[in-house]
Scaffold this motif. Structure first.
Motif, PDB file in Angstrom:
ATOM      1  N   GLU A  16       0.842  -1.194   0.000  1.00 44.76           N
ATOM      2  CA  GLU A  16       0.000   0.000   0.000  1.00 44.76           C
ATOM      3  C   GLU A  16       0.878   1.245   0.000  1.00 44.76           C
ATOM      4  O   GLU A  16       1.882   1.291   0.696  1.00 44.76           O
ATOM      5  CB  GLU A  16      -0.880  -0.017   1.262  1.00 44.76           C
ATOM      6  CG  GLU A  16      -1.904   1.072   1.342  1.00 44.76           C
ATOM      7  CD  GLU A  16      -2.824   1.122   0.136  1.00 44.76           C
ATOM      8  OE1 GLU A  16      -3.258   0.062  -0.341  1.00 44.76           O
ATOM      9  OE2 GLU A  16      -3.087   2.236  -0.331  1.00 44.76           O
ATOM     10  N   ASN A  17       0.474   2.227  -0.789  1.00 42.93           N
ATOM     11  CA  ASN A  17       1.158   3.524  -0.764  1.00 42.93           C
ATOM     12  C   ASN A  17       0.183   4.588  -0.317  1.00 42.93           C
ATOM     13  O   ASN A  17      -0.933   4.652  -0.818  1.00 42.93           O
ATOM     14  CB  ASN A  17       1.655   3.902  -2.163  1.00 42.93           C
ATOM     15  CG  ASN A  17       2.801   3.034  -2.592  1.00 42.93           C
ATOM     16  OD1 ASN A  17       3.705   2.768  -1.802  1.00 42.93           O
ATOM     17  ND2 ASN A  17       2.763   2.571  -3.827  1.00 42.93           N
ATOM     18  N   ILE A  18       0.620   5.403   0.610  1.00 40.16           N
ATOM     19  CA  ILE A  18      -0.214   6.507   1.068  1.00 40.16           C
ATOM     20  C   ILE A  18       0.491   7.809   0.729  1.00 40.16           C
ATOM     21  O   ILE A  18       1.636   8.029   1.128  1.00 40.16           O
ATOM     22  CB  ILE A  18      -0.500   6.372   2.579  1.00 40.16           C
ATOM     23  CG1 ILE A  18      -1.344   5.115   2.809  1.00 40.16           C
ATOM     24  CG2 ILE A  18      -1.219   7.619   3.104  1.00 40.16           C
ATOM     25  CD1 ILE A  18      -1.309   4.572   4.195  1.00 40.16           C
ATOM     26  N   GLU A  19      -0.209   8.623  -0.039  1.00 39.05           N
ATOM     27  CA  GLU A  19       0.379   9.881  -0.507  1.00 39.05           C
ATOM     28  C   GLU A  19       0.164  10.987   0.517  1.00 39.05           C
ATOM     29  O   GLU A  19      -0.787  10.941   1.302  1.00 39.05           O
ATOM     30  CB  GLU A  19      -0.286  10.327  -1.823  1.00 39.05           C
ATOM     31  CG  GLU A  19      -0.310   9.285  -2.925  1.00 39.05           C
ATOM     32  CD  GLU A  19       1.066   9.058  -3.523  1.00 39.05           C
ATOM     33  OE1 GLU A  19       1.934   9.948  -3.383  1.00 39.05           O
ATOM     34  OE2 GLU A  19       1.271   7.976  -4.115  1.00 39.05           O
ATOM     35  N   LYS A  20       1.028  11.983   0.448  1.00 43.21           N
ATOM     36  CA  LYS A  20       0.871  13.150   1.313  1.00 43.21           C
ATOM     37  C   LYS A  20      -0.482  13.824   1.043  1.00 43.21           C
ATOM     38  O   LYS A  20      -0.865  14.005  -0.103  1.00 43.21           O
ATOM     39  CB  LYS A  20       2.010  14.126   1.031  1.00 43.21           C
ATOM     40  CG  LYS A  20       2.166  15.228   2.033  1.00 43.21           C
ATOM     41  CD  LYS A  20       3.433  16.025   1.714  1.00 43.21           C
ATOM     42  CE  LYS A  20       3.469  17.347   2.444  1.00 43.21           C
ATOM     43  NZ  LYS A  20       3.422  17.231   3.901  1.00 43.21           N
ATOM     44  N   GLY A  21      -1.193  14.135   2.116  1.00 42.74           N
ATOM     45  CA  GLY A  21      -2.472  14.828   1.981  1.00 42.74           C
ATOM     46  C   GLY A  21      -3.666  13.927   1.711  1.00 42.74           C
ATOM     47  O   GLY A  21      -4.796  14.395   1.632  1.00 42.74           O
ATOM     48  N   GLU A  22      -3.398  12.642   1.576  1.00 43.90           N
ATOM     49  CA  GLU A  22      -4.484  11.699   1.285  1.00 43.90           C
ATOM     50  C   GLU A  22      -5.252  11.323   2.547  1.00 43.90           C
ATOM     51  O   GLU A  22      -4.665  11.203   3.620  1.00 43.90           O
ATOM     52  CB  GLU A  22      -3.878  10.414   0.707  1.00 43.90           C
ATOM     53  CG  GLU A  22      -4.484   9.995  -0.595  1.00 43.90           C
ATOM     54  CD  GLU A  22      -4.020   8.613  -1.044  1.00 43.90           C
ATOM     55  OE1 GLU A  22      -4.676   8.096  -1.930  1.00 43.90           O
ATOM     56  OE2 GLU A  22      -3.037   8.056  -0.526  1.00 43.90           O
ATOM     57  N   VAL A  23      -6.559  11.102   2.392  1.00 45.07           N
ATOM     58  CA  VAL A  23      -7.353  10.516   3.472  1.00 45.07           C
ATOM     59  C   VAL A  23      -7.740   9.106   3.027  1.00 45.07           C
ATOM     60  O   VAL A  23      -8.502   8.931   2.083  1.00 45.07           O
ATOM     61  CB  VAL A  23      -8.618  11.341   3.774  1.00 45.07           C
ATOM     62  CG1 VAL A  23      -9.445  10.661   4.863  1.00 45.07           C
ATOM     63  CG2 VAL A  23      -8.232  12.763   4.198  1.00 45.07           C
ATOM     64  N   VAL A  24      -7.140   8.126   3.696  1.00 50.45           N
ATOM     65  CA  VAL A  24      -7.380   6.723   3.352  1.00 50.45           C
ATOM     66  C   VAL A  24      -8.243   6.112   4.444  1.00 50.45           C
ATOM     67  O   VAL A  24      -7.892   6.165   5.625  1.00 50.45           O
ATOM     68  CB  VAL A  24      -6.044   5.961   3.229  1.00 50.45           C
ATOM     69  CG1 VAL A  24      -6.299   4.481   2.974  1.00 50.45           C
ATOM     70  CG2 VAL A  24      -5.187   6.566   2.118  1.00 50.45           C
ATOM     71  N   VAL A  25      -9.379   5.570   4.058  1.00 48.76           N
ATOM     72  CA  VAL A  25     -10.298   4.965   5.020  1.00 48.76           C
ATOM     73  C   VAL A  25     -10.206   3.445   4.881  1.00 48.76           C
ATOM     74  O   VAL A  25     -10.224   2.920   3.769  1.00 48.76           O
ATOM     75  CB  VAL A  25     -11.744   5.440   4.775  1.00 48.76           C
ATOM     76  CG1 VAL A  25     -12.707   4.738   5.725  1.00 48.76           C
ATOM     77  CG2 VAL A  25     -11.845   6.953   4.937  1.00 48.76           C
ATOM     78  N   ILE A  26     -10.060   2.772   6.017  1.00 52.96           N
ATOM     79  CA  ILE A  26      -9.987   1.307   6.003  1.00 52.96           C
ATOM     80  C   ILE A  26     -11.261   0.750   6.611  1.00 52.96           C
ATOM     81  O   ILE A  26     -11.635   1.105   7.729  1.00 52.96           O
ATOM     82  CB  ILE A  26      -8.766   0.805   6.804  1.00 52.96           C
ATOM     83  CG1 ILE A  26      -7.478   1.431   6.252  1.00 52.96           C
ATOM     84  CG2 ILE A  26      -8.688  -0.722   6.748  1.00 52.96           C
ATOM     85  CD1 ILE A  26      -6.228   1.051   7.030  1.00 52.96           C
ATOM     86  N   ILE A  27     -11.929  -0.098   5.846  1.00 51.53           N
ATOM     87  CA  ILE A  27     -13.131  -0.761   6.349  1.00 51.53           C
ATOM     88  C   ILE A  27     -12.920  -2.276   6.270  1.00 51.53           C
ATOM     89  O   ILE A  27     -11.993  -2.744   5.601  1.00 51.53           O
ATOM     90  CB  ILE A  27     -14.395  -0.348   5.546  1.00 51.53           C
ATOM     91  CG1 ILE A  27     -14.268  -0.755   4.078  1.00 51.53           C
ATOM     92  CG2 ILE A  27     -14.635   1.151   5.650  1.00 51.53           C
ATOM     93  CD1 ILE A  27     -15.557  -0.555   3.270  1.00 51.53           C
TER      94      ILE A  27
END
Ligand code: ADP
Ligand code: MG
Length: 240
Positions: free
Chosen positions: A22-33
């Motif tokens: 998984e890659n998470i970018e700066k400023g991203e809102v990643v929701v995990i369900i």
């Protein structure tokens, strides 16, 4: 900002994370369900090394935090975490809760730390609670203080593990509003939640986890309206 490669976590013979990329970018809102027990909390806890991954790599801001030669504490300071159960220190006032880490960990001058704390409290409208103890606060107030306490360290990313699950329904909104404000300001956020409304409204990307894997991911629109996997569809049928 965060790059996770083939992350695995076992507790004894129990395989909880079975290879997460998984890659998470700066400023991203990643929701995990995902269903209970699917490994959502373990994944979050591995991101800031509250759990030690069994294998795989996590690179945060260009530094491998799974490489034991690197200074994990420096990196960890840049990640704020908010838990379901608030985890405020019960024997400390609101002010002491918020200023403890900046003073002890960041060597901030107490006067400076208190100024920061007051500004943060004003932002959430709780400046009058500055000398209050946690047991005199409502659940929603406690959780907003817990968020502000994490923000006092000026983190680059905020991790939320079901921040509204322990709240009475009427208090969920005030906590989600603080989180929405953060997202609007551009904070990078990883949020485990059952609040599908929040996921749709605020999430840039939604990950569906099941049995230790990310089964499917996409924009809220893709996941909620056009999911490709039957396991995602079954889960959404139950929660929507
Ligand atoms: P979720 O947050 O999706 O509900 P968790 O990450 O909390 O899932 O748990 C995933 C699985 O890992 C569960 O079977 C849980 O019992 C197990 N688990 C979590 N933490 C530990 C631990 N410290 N020791 C042993 N098993 C654990
Ligand atoms: Mg959990």
């Amino acid at each position: 900002m965060i790059k996770v490669s083939n992350l695995k976590k076992n507790f004894g013979s129990l395989k909880v994370l079975k290879g997460i990329d998984e890659n998470i970018e700066k400023g991203e809102v990643v929701v995990i369900i995902g269903p209970s027990g699917s490994g959502k909390s373990t994944f979050l806890r591995c991101l800031n090394l509250l759990e030690e991954p069994s294998s795989g790599e996590i690179i945060f801001d260009g530094v491998s935090i799974t490489d034991k030669l690197n200074d994990i504490n420096k990196q960890r300071e840049k990640m704020g975490m908010v838990f379901q159960q608030f985890n405020l220190f019960p024997h400390m006032t609101v002010l002491e809760n918020i200023t403890l880490a900046p003073i002890k960990v960041k060597n901030m001058e107490p006067v400076e730390a208190e100024k920061t704390a007051l500004n943060l409290l004003k932002r959430i409208g709780l400046e009058d609670k500055i000398n209050t103890y946690p047991n005199q606060l409502s659940g929603g107030q406690k959780q907003r203080i817990a968020i502000v306490r994490a923000l006092a360290m000026s983190p680059e990313v905020m991790l939320f593990d079901e921040p509204t699950s322990a709240l009475d329904p009427e208090m969920v909104g005030e906590v989600l509003d603080v989180m929405k404000g953060l997202a609007k300001e551009g904070m990078t956020m990883v949020v485990v939640t059952h609040e599908m409304g929040f996921a749709k409204e605020v999430g840039d990307r939604v990950l569906f986890m099941d049995e230790g894997k990310i089964v499917e991911e996409g924009t809220p629109e893709e996941l909620f309206n056009n999911s490709k996997h039957s396991r995602t569809q079954d889960f959404l049928k139950k929660v929507l």
